[in-house]
Design an enzyme around this catalytic site. Structure first.
Site, PDB file in Angstrom:
ATOM      1  N   HIS A  11     -48.038 -65.171 -21.800  1.00 43.64           N
ATOM      2  CA  HIS A  11     -47.755 -64.447 -20.549  1.00 43.64           C
ATOM      3  C   HIS A  11     -48.651 -63.022 -20.410  1.00 43.64           C
ATOM      4  CE1 HIS A  11     -46.028 -61.249 -22.983  1.00 43.64           C
ATOM      5  NE2 HIS A  11     -45.644 -62.150 -23.811  1.00 43.64           N
ATOM      6  N   GLU A  89     -40.714 -66.624 -27.656  1.00 38.97           N
ATOM      7  CA  GLU A  89     -41.169 -66.022 -28.469  1.00 38.97           C
ATOM      8  C   GLU A  89     -40.432 -66.046 -29.681  1.00 38.97           C
ATOM      9  OE1 GLU A  89     -43.476 -65.088 -30.135  1.00 38.97           O
ATOM     10  OE2 GLU A  89     -44.582 -63.263 -29.227  1.00 38.97           O
TER      11      GLU A  89
END
Length: 279
Positions: A11, A89
């Site tokens: 990202h 994550e």
């Protein structure tokens, strides 16, 4: 043989990345202005690649990055992005929302190295790797089913006639050797059963790639150093893999890494964009 392309992108930058504060799963920050510029740059870099599937972590920073990348694509602006919690994550528990320095201090107090240390309420590296393994096996199964479906159609043409070279124009040929491209191509460089884009996170991606190298014997670029292999990808770093499944065998994928954490698209975005590696 089943064969598919896998492009993995971290990202874009968030405010917490820049300030070196851990986000994990509990802090769902949007992209910063820099992060949006990075995502647009990654989208331009990948604009001539025709993806067949797009998967993203369901955390906001990844969702915004995936949307920006598709928004720049010539072929698949309207392709559905599928959000998957397996791409989140690593969970950092009590360390989420705190400076990276605090995590390092916790690890030191526990007599452990920071990357392998698990704060209270966090995920172990083995747990993260299990999520990555499960998702990768899902992708392999998806590619096998697509190939079987294509060959099962009455009067279906051969696979090679269904995918034109133009659809799979890869932008990273300048970032790997001829030998690596040849290995990835193996005589049918543009024929893929699927071409998949995944947008995820730094620590997760490092664990996923570690799994592919140590457990699945992924072939790496010849000039890749150990330091590069163990490093966290920069924001919007791009990695690309070719996966082959002989006779649809899910247990023994043949994986070639064409490039790892490639970030040349960030050169014009600003030097500050390349450095941030906080999760």
């Amino acid at each position: 043989m089943v064969r598919f392309g896998l492009t993995v992108v971290r990202h874009g930058e968030t405010r917490y990345n820049k300030d070196k504060i851990l986000q994990g799963q509990g802090v769902d920050e949007p992209l910063s202005a820099t992060g949006f510029r990075q995502a647009d740059a990654a989208g331009l870099f990948l604009s001539n690649v025709k993806f067949t599937h797009v998967f993203s972590s369901d955390l906001l920073r990844a969702k915004q990055t995936a949307a920006a990348i598709l928004g720049k694509n010539r072929f698949c602006k309207d392709l559905e992005i599928k959000y998957d919690a397996r791409l989140r994550e690593r969970k950092y528990g009590v360390a989420e929302g705190k400076p990276l320095a605090d995590l390092k201090a916790m690890a030191k107090d526990a007599g452990e190295q920071c990357p392998s240390f698990t704060p209270s309420g966090g995920e172990t590296l083995d747990e993260v790797r299990e999520r990555a393994r499960d998702f990768f096996e899902f992708l392999c199964q998806l590619a096998v089913e697509l190939e079987q479906k294509e060959h099962g159609k009455p009067g279906a043409p051969g696979r090679s006639s269904g995918t034109s070279g133009e659809q799979f124009v890869f932008p990273w040929t300048n970032h790997c050797s001829e030998a690596e491209l040849s290995s990835a191509g193996s005589g049918s460089s543009t024929v893929l059963d699927a071409n998949i884009l995944v947008v995820s996170h730094g620590a997760y991606m490092r664990n996923w790639i570690g799994y592919m190298v140590s457990d699945l014997n992924c072939t790496l670029p010849a000039n890749l150093t150990k330091s590069q292999l163990s490093s966290v990808s920069p924001n919007t770093g791009v990695s690309h893999f070719i996966i082959k499944l002989e006779n649809g065998n899910l247990l023994k994928p043949d994986i070639t890494c064409v490039c790892l954490n490639q970030d040349s698209h960030l050169v014009d975005v600003g030097a500050e964009c390349v450095a941030s590696k906080v999760f």
